[in-house]
Design a protein around this motif. Sequence first.
Motif, mmCIF file in Angstrom:
data_model
loop_
_atom_site.group_PDB
_atom_site.id
_atom_site.type_symbol
_atom_site.label_atom_id
_atom_site.label_comp_id
_atom_site.label_asym_id
_atom_site.label_seq_id
_atom_site.Cartn_x
_atom_site.Cartn_y
_atom_site.Cartn_z
ATOM 1 N N HIS A 1 10.375 0.617 -22.607
ATOM 2 C CA HIS A 1 9.970 -0.648 -23.221
ATOM 3 C C HIS A 1 10.675 -1.829 -22.565
ATOM 4 N N ALA A 2 9.988 -2.953 -22.549
ATOM 5 C CA ALA A 2 10.525 -4.156 -21.908
ATOM 6 C C ALA A 2 11.452 -4.936 -22.835
ATOM 7 N N GLY A 3 11.238 -4.851 -24.160
ATOM 8 C CA GLY A 3 12.041 -5.620 -25.118
ATOM 9 C C GLY A 3 11.285 -6.794 -25.705
ATOM 10 N N ILE A 4 9.997 -6.645 -25.906
ATOM 11 C CA ILE A 4 9.122 -7.756 -26.276
ATOM 12 C C ILE A 4 9.227 -8.153 -27.741
ATOM 13 N N TYR A 5 9.219 -7.188 -28.643
ATOM 14 C CA TYR A 5 8.946 -7.483 -30.045
ATOM 15 C C TYR A 5 10.175 -7.713 -30.919
ATOM 16 N N TYR A 6 11.348 -7.376 -30.445
ATOM 17 C CA TYR A 6 12.524 -7.396 -31.316
ATOM 18 C C TYR A 6 12.987 -8.821 -31.617
ATOM 19 N N SER B 1 19.013 -9.893 -31.604
ATOM 20 C CA SER B 1 19.309 -8.632 -32.282
ATOM 21 C C SER B 1 19.849 -7.613 -31.285
ATOM 22 N N LEU B 2 20.550 -6.612 -31.812
ATOM 23 C CA LEU B 2 21.047 -5.547 -30.948
ATOM 24 C C LEU B 2 19.895 -4.823 -30.258
ATOM 25 N N LYS B 3 18.801 -4.622 -30.974
ATOM 26 C CA LYS B 3 17.664 -3.945 -30.359
ATOM 27 C C LYS B 3 17.156 -4.720 -29.145
ATOM 28 N N ALA B 4 17.065 -6.038 -29.277
ATOM 29 C CA ALA B 4 16.595 -6.845 -28.155
ATOM 30 C C ALA B 4 17.570 -6.788 -26.984
ATOM 31 N N SER C 1 -4.764 -16.244 -30.405
ATOM 32 C CA SER C 1 -3.831 -17.322 -30.721
ATOM 33 C C SER C 1 -2.424 -16.797 -30.964
ATOM 34 N N ARG C 2 -2.310 -15.513 -31.335
ATOM 35 C CA ARG C 2 -0.988 -14.930 -31.593
ATOM 36 C C ARG C 2 -0.288 -14.495 -30.306
ATOM 37 N N LEU C 3 -1.008 -14.433 -29.217
ATOM 38 C CA LEU C 3 -0.384 -14.026 -27.959
ATOM 39 C C LEU C 3 0.704 -15.008 -27.534
ATOM 40 N N GLU C 4 0.516 -16.286 -27.827
ATOM 41 C CA GLU C 4 1.501 -17.305 -27.451
ATOM 42 C C GLU C 4 2.846 -17.048 -28.136
ATOM 43 N N SER C 5 2.807 -16.699 -29.427
ATOM 44 C CA SER C 5 4.064 -16.448 -30.145
ATOM 45 C C SER C 5 4.746 -15.186 -29.648
ATOM 46 N N ILE C 6 3.966 -14.170 -29.284
ATOM 47 C CA ILE C 6 4.545 -12.953 -28.708
ATOM 48 C C ILE C 6 5.197 -13.277 -27.367
ATOM 49 N N LEU C 7 4.518 -14.091 -26.568
ATOM 50 C CA LEU C 7 5.050 -14.506 -25.267
ATOM 51 C C LEU C 7 6.383 -15.235 -25.430
ATOM 52 N N ALA C 8 6.447 -16.165 -26.377
ATOM 53 C CA ALA C 8 7.673 -16.933 -26.592
ATOM 54 C C ALA C 8 8.815 -16.031 -27.046
ATOM 55 N N ALA C 9 8.512 -15.099 -27.952
ATOM 56 C CA ALA C 9 9.546 -14.182 -28.439
ATOM 57 C C ALA C 9 10.065 -13.298 -27.313
#
Length: 396
Positions: free
Chosen positions: A80-85, A89-92, A129-137
């Motif tokens: 995994h790249a670390g996208i969603y955490y 956070s420690l996970k990120a 429209s939610r892709l932008e927020s995932i990208l920023a995170a």
Amino acid sequence: MPPLIRRHCVATPSPASGRRKKATGKRGVADKVDAVVVGAGVVGLAVARALALAGREVIILEAEAMIGTGISSRNSEVIHAGIYYPKGSLKALLCVAGRKALYAYCEVHGVGHRRCGKLIVATNEEQRSRLESILAAARGNGVDDIRLMTREQALEREPALSCTGALISPSTGIVDSHGFMLALLGDAQAQGAMIAYGSKFTGGRMAGAGLVIEVAADGNVTRLAPRLLVNCAGLGAQAVAAAIEGLPAHTIPALSYAKGNYFALLGRAPFSHLVYPVPEPGGLGVHLTLDLGGQAKFGPDVEWVERPDYAVDAARAGRFYAAIRTYWPDLPDPWGGRADQSLRHRIARPHLGARRRRPCGAPGGAPRDSFILTAARELVAAQRGCLRQAGYLYRR
């Protein structure tokens, strides 16, 4: 080395291994050892390798006849790249650093892997429209190579897709998990670590200034007095912790079992990237992953179970089929999905109280973690030593 453990060990003993001291307690004599790791899954082997490279004398206890037979052999093998955490956070932090370290390790040790990349696909305007927020995170976590793609750009890479837009994560990949575990074991053994197969941790207690544990093998019990004990027993980690007399029960997280069902495609999929839908509440959705041989499988979903259970209900295939066709409308019918499964543990922080028993995503439910780190001050000191739990780490 204790005779019982010696019969089950595979390694070149270090020079000091034959000159162990004895520790005496109420239940008999125990052999003093430096470090014991319980469990030879990927985490246990990585811990054992790190300890051995640091000059520690290490014994790995594995209840089964080979390495990685538990949850380490039941996963998607995705790097995994670390996208969603959550940011910070420690996970990120650990995912991003670990991904870079894992690719480097695989290159040096010849472990099979491929940086195939992942597409996160939106199938309607609301998802786009939610892709932008995932990208920023993702960029906030240090995933610098992720980028937006138009529908046309995504179809250029994967013509079989149906989407309104996508994100591409080039640093997501796949790995041969068993090859990785073999490499970790080889590194540990090269530094003198020993692995004892068919050796089950059955209990432990504080004895004087240290810890004494009991190990069962061939119907006999051996007592060891390790300076360091690391619990990497996977689904059995809570049971190992609970079997240590003197370890406060409130320091052991509650355990829930989350079963992930997969269905493998019979035949070759027309994709070269991993394909994930836009995440939904409670999970990442039914995604498509590939192994190094090009075999595609779909999943996992999340099924909460009361006890470890690796059976897959074939009736779940219908839900998988409908979900997959949102981004791959040409999925054959019938698609011939072959059942597979994974089983993961989920733990909840003690302060969540009664909510911790509710499934993730249920009304009033709380998200469940795969691990927590507990500061030493929250645990107990026992005479001159202390028991410290950090992913179940106990040390004198």
